[in-house]
Design an enzyme around this catalytic site. Sequence first.
Site, short mmCIF file in Angstrom:
data_model
loop_
_atom_site.label_atom_id
_atom_site.label_comp_id
_atom_site.label_asym_id
_atom_site.label_seq_id
_atom_site.Cartn_x
_atom_site.Cartn_y
_atom_site.Cartn_z
CG ASP A 32 -18.57 -5.45 33.57
OD1 ASP A 32 -17.36 -6.13 33.80
OD2 ASP A 32 -19.33 -5.00 34.35
CD GLU A 206 -17.20 -12.37 37.46
OE1 GLU A 206 -18.14 -12.18 38.27
OE2 GLU A 206 -16.09 -11.55 37.65
#
Length: 451
Positions: A32, A206
Site C-alpha cells: 500500500d 478500495e
Amino acid sequence: MRKHYASLFAITLLSGALSAQNPFIRDQFTADPTARVFEGKVYVYPSHDIPSPIERLREWFCMADYHVFSSEDLTEWADHGVIISQDKVPWVDPESYSMWAPDCVYRNSKYYFYFPASVRDTLIGRGSMVGVAIAERPYGPFVPQAEPIRGVHGIDPCTLTDKDGQAYIYWAGFGNLMGARLKENMLELASEPVVIRELPDKGLKEGPFVFEREGRYYFTFPWVQDSTESLVYAMGENPLGPFGMKGVIMDQSPTGCWTNHHSIIEYKGQWYLFYHHNDLSPQFDKNRSVRVDSLTFNPDGSIRKVIPSLRGVGLTNARNEIHPDRYSRLSDTGAAIGFLHPENTFAGWKTILNEAGAWVQYNRVDFGNSKPEILKALVSSATGGKLVVRTDGVNGKRIAEIAIPHSSPPWTEVSGALADAPAGMHDLFISLEGRGHIEIDWIRFDEAANR
Ligand code: FUB
C-alpha cells in the site's frame, strides 16, 4: 546493509535496493505505498506486512506498525524506522494488527499522518476508523491524536489539498468510496461524508487515491472486476465529483496477487506509479512488496496503461552489481528467473540461461564518462558455457565474452577483458552462446587494475 545515524533518528540505507529495481524494498514486506514529495525528496509511507504471530490472522493481513522510507534519486532508499505502532496509539486495539494503508500530508508547517486501525473502545466506534499523527518532519517523530477522526469509519485514507487550500479526505467504507472536506486543523471533518458515485456498482472498490493535474481531478482506485484487483480511474472537474469512469491504469496481476494499492506522484518532471505485488512471498499474497514504474499521460489527459516491470525506474551504475533477474526483457525459451535461496526469498534472485541463444535484456546501464576494461560476473554452471554481453540489442555491439567454467555451487566469480566497452548509457543484452546451463547472480564492469 549499512546503518548510519542522523541526529536522533536511526536511518538504515537499503543497499539491497541500490538499483531502483522492483521490488525496491527488499529487507521486509511492504504494501500500500503512498508516495509523497516532501523537502525535495520522495517519501514512501507503506503498510508493513508481517507473517502473523497470532493464529487469528495466520491467513490474513497482519500489520503492527509503520515505517517510512525516503529517496532523492529513487535508487538509494533510506528506512527511517518505525514511526507509529499499534501499542502506542491510545484509541487503537493493541492486539488488532490492523494498521492498513496510510497517507501523509504537509499542512501548516506540519506533517499529518493518516492511518486506519481497529478501535479498542466501542464508545468511539466499531471496526476500523482513521486516526492522525502529527510531526514536524516527514519522518517523525509522529505524535498520535488521542482519538480517531469522528465520522470516518473505514480504511485506506487519502488526502488532497486543492489549489484554493481546501483539504479533502477520502477513504473506503461499507462497500463505497467516500469523501469529505477537512477542517483547517486537518483533524476533523468539515462536511458530511459523501459516497463517490458514478463508480462501478459491482466488485470491491478500495484504496482511493486522488490527485489533480492541469485542472482535472483524477479519482483512482483498486477494483476487483472478477478475482483480483486492477487499478482504474475516473476523472472529474471537482474534488468530490461527479467523476466519469475512464479506464485501467494497471491490469490485474498475472500471478494472482489479490490486492494492488497505489499512489501517483510527479517528481522532477516525471510521473510515477507506486504499487505493490507479492514478489518476496509468491505463495502467500498477504505479504507484499512495494514497486515503482513510470507513468505517462496522453495529450487529452487520459492515463496510459502501466505495464508492471521488474526493471523499475532510474539508471543502474555499470560499476555496481547489475542483477539481470530484474530484467527488461527475457527470451521466450531457455531463460528463467529463480530465487537464490527459495527458503529465504530476501536473499534475492538469479537468472538461468539453459538453451543456446537464450538471453536477458537489462536496460538503462550508466557507464559514465570513462570506458571500463573488464567484466566481472558471479555465476554458477553445471555444464560450463559461453556468456556473451552486447550493448543495445541482439544485433548490438559485442563487448564481452566470458568462458564460464564447469562449477557447482557455491558461486564462482569470473572475469574477462572487454572489447571496446562503451561510455554513456546503454541497454545490455546478455546471452548464452552454444549449449549449456548458466546461472547468473550479477555482472559488474570495472577497471583492469581491480581484476
Ligand atoms: O493492506 C491491507 C489492505 O489491502 C489495504 O488497506 C487495501 O487497500 C489492500 O491493499
